[in-house]
Design an enzyme around this catalytic site. Structure first.
Site, PDB file in Angstrom:
ATOM      1  N   HIS A   1     -24.272  -4.680   5.488  1.00 12.80           N
ATOM      2  CA  HIS A   1     -22.790  -5.455   5.320  1.00 12.80           C
ATOM      3  C   HIS A   1     -22.076  -5.029   3.911  1.00 12.80           C
ATOM      4  O   HIS A   1     -21.059  -5.181   3.835  1.00 12.80           O
ATOM      5  CB  HIS A   1     -23.180  -6.704   5.180  1.00 12.80           C
TER       6      HIS A   1
ATOM      7  N   TYR B   1      14.875  -5.246  -4.432  1.00 10.61           N
ATOM      8  CA  TYR B   1      15.391  -4.241  -4.120  1.00 10.61           C
ATOM      9  C   TYR B   1      14.587  -3.224  -3.373  1.00 10.61           C
ATOM     10  O   TYR B   1      15.185  -2.448  -2.486  1.00 10.61           O
ATOM     11  CB  TYR B   1      15.801  -3.571  -5.636  1.00 10.61           C
ATOM     12  N   GLU B   2      13.325  -2.987  -3.352  1.00 10.73           N
ATOM     13  CA  GLU B   2      12.607  -2.187  -2.334  1.00 10.73           C
ATOM     14  C   GLU B   2      12.597  -2.748  -1.138  1.00 10.73           C
ATOM     15  O   GLU B   2      12.294  -1.762  -0.263  1.00 10.73           O
ATOM     16  CB  GLU B   2      11.076  -2.313  -3.031  1.00 10.73           C
TER      17      GLU B   2
ATOM     18  N   HIS C   1     -17.931  -7.153   7.130  1.00 11.58           N
ATOM     19  CA  HIS C   1     -18.640  -6.000   7.289  1.00 11.58           C
ATOM     20  C   HIS C   1     -17.843  -4.679   7.403  1.00 11.58           C
ATOM     21  O   HIS C   1     -16.957  -4.573   8.078  1.00 11.58           O
ATOM     22  CB  HIS C   1     -19.430  -6.183   8.564  1.00 11.58           C
TER      23      HIS C   1
ATOM     24  N   GLU D   1       6.940  11.544  12.774  1.00 14.01           N
ATOM     25  CA  GLU D   1       6.371  12.560  12.125  1.00 14.01           C
ATOM     26  C   GLU D   1       6.247  13.743  13.022  1.00 14.01           C
ATOM     27  O   GLU D   1       6.652  14.921  12.612  1.00 14.01           O
ATOM     28  CB  GLU D   1       4.942  12.177  11.743  1.00 14.01           C
TER      29      GLU D   1
ATOM     30  N   PHE E   1       4.165  -5.284  -5.089  1.00 16.53           N
ATOM     31  CA  PHE E   1       4.651  -5.842  -4.009  1.00 16.53           C
ATOM     32  C   PHE E   1       5.807  -5.305  -3.717  1.00 16.53           C
ATOM     33  O   PHE E   1       6.983  -4.952  -4.629  1.00 16.53           O
ATOM     34  CB  PHE E   1       5.215  -7.334  -4.498  1.00 16.53           C
TER      35      PHE E   1
ATOM     36  N   HIS F   1      -4.069  15.068   9.237  1.00 12.99           N
ATOM     37  CA  HIS F   1      -3.720  14.396   7.774  1.00 12.99           C
ATOM     38  C   HIS F   1      -4.135  12.979   7.781  1.00 12.99           C
ATOM     39  O   HIS F   1      -4.214  12.277   8.973  1.00 12.99           O
ATOM     40  CB  HIS F   1      -2.467  14.545   7.336  1.00 12.99           C
TER      41      HIS F   1
ATOM     42  N   HIS G   1     -15.831  -1.610   8.445  1.00 14.04           N
ATOM     43  CA  HIS G   1     -15.579  -1.237   9.705  1.00 14.04           C
ATOM     44  C   HIS G   1     -14.219  -0.670   9.847  1.00 14.04           C
ATOM     45  O   HIS G   1     -13.291  -0.679   9.159  1.00 14.04           O
ATOM     46  CB  HIS G   1     -15.608  -2.349  10.781  1.00 14.04           C
TER      47      HIS G   1
END
Length: 331
Positions: A47, A279-280, A124, A142, A275, A259, A126
């Protein structure tokens, strides 16, 4: 050898879009049916073993599982299907019936969300694999740009050229070997975002030799060890493989380039994250540190995984064969 538990779900009700009737609802509220199949692949029986804890040889086992599932879902008409090695999924596997797809899927997204900060609810270690009958938005953008570059640059492949550029400039490299280069990309949004790129043009997992899979396992180990060592914590991230669609045009398949993206949220410490707000969110992302600065810090975090070192130091301080009386110096 690590055995990976594979869980699959494919049953879901079919969606039937409403007919266009000229109403405002049909003009603005459009949807189309997409079906898919989901897998969960555990990395190890223990685990507490993440990519950073696993040896490269153990990671190869995970890469082989990814490759087997990808191969099993390839369209028979794909150029990749003509060259891909036959899947090595054991015929006696209790999951083999659920692995054979009922329909031809268009795309397979292999990914891992590590840590509660990335919404991971099962501790766990995964990963997940989603296959869909549509080409999702990010891979679609892409693929389109990779095709455009190939057309405009006389058959050159964008990410092969970009890997060569990064290898020449050497400012944003985190780790490299003969087959792969891991960089903090020039356009990175997240503070310690990295991208693993095949140096030569490889369309998908099925294009890799055994040696190249060993090299990929080494890079995954090195990148994740550096992440954990940076702030001495279980470094959270979302990681995903981008490769050729399962089904598509010859141009789509040929222009795709394997990639891996790592998107980690941590910024200044194990508890201070970035965060994307204000603005972002409303305008455009901003860099908190440059990719060159991020790469330099990650390069300096290689070596032994910090918690392995802590365990070894603890064992030296408290030898297993020492009694409590010996440790306390009681005569």
């Amino acid at each position: 050898m690590i055995r990976h538990a594979i869980f699959a779900q494919e049953e879901q009700p079919e969606y039937h879009p409403l007919d266009s009737d000229g109403s405002l609802s049909s003009r603005f509220l459009r949807a189309e049916s997409v079906t898919g199949k989901c897998y969960v692949v555990t990395f190890a029986p223990s685990h507490n073993l993440t990519f950073a804890d696993l040896a490269p040889q153990q990671i190869i086992s995970i890469i082989n599982t990814w490759t087997d599932l990808y191969t099993a879902h390839l369209s028979p008409t794909s150029p990749l299907a003509q060259t891909a090695a036959g899947t090595t999924l054991p015929p006696a596997s209790p999951n083999i019936d659920s692995i054979n797809p009922k329909v031809q899927y268009r795309y397979m997204q292999i990914f891992e969300n590590k840590g509660a900060a990335m919404g991971c609810s099962n501790p766990h270690p995964h990963g997940q694999i989603w296959t869909t009958t549509s080409l999702p938005e990010e891979p679609a953008v892409e693929v389109e740009q990779l095709k455009n570059y190939c057309r405009e640059q006389g058959g050159h492949h964008m990410l092969e050229d970009y890997a060569r550029l990064e290898s020449d400039q050497r400012e944003r490299i985190v780790y490299e070997n003969s087959a792969f280069i891991a960089v903090c990309p020039w356009w990175a949004t997240w503070p310690f975002e990295t991208m693993v790129i095949a140096r030569q043009h490889k369309r998908a997992l099925t294009d890799f030799s055994s040696h190249e899979k060993e090299q990929l396992a080494e890079v995954l180990s090195e990148v994740t060890i550096r992440y954990d060592n940076l702030f001495e914590t279980q470094f959270p991230y979302s990681m995903g493989l981008h490769q050729a669609p399962l089904a598509g045009s010859k141009e789509e398949i040929q222009c795709s380039h394997f990639h891996i993206h790592f998107y980690p949220p941590l910024l200044r410490s194990a508890t201070v994250r970035k965060f994307l707000v204000g603005y972002e969110m409303m305008a455009e992302p901003q860099r908190d540190i440059t990719p060159e600065q991020a790469a330099e810090r990650l390069r300096g975090c290689g070596g032994v995984l910090y918690r392995t070192k802590m365990n070894e130091e603890g064992q030296r301080r408290c030898p297993a064969d020492s009694s409590p009386k010996d440790q306390q110096g009681v005569s």
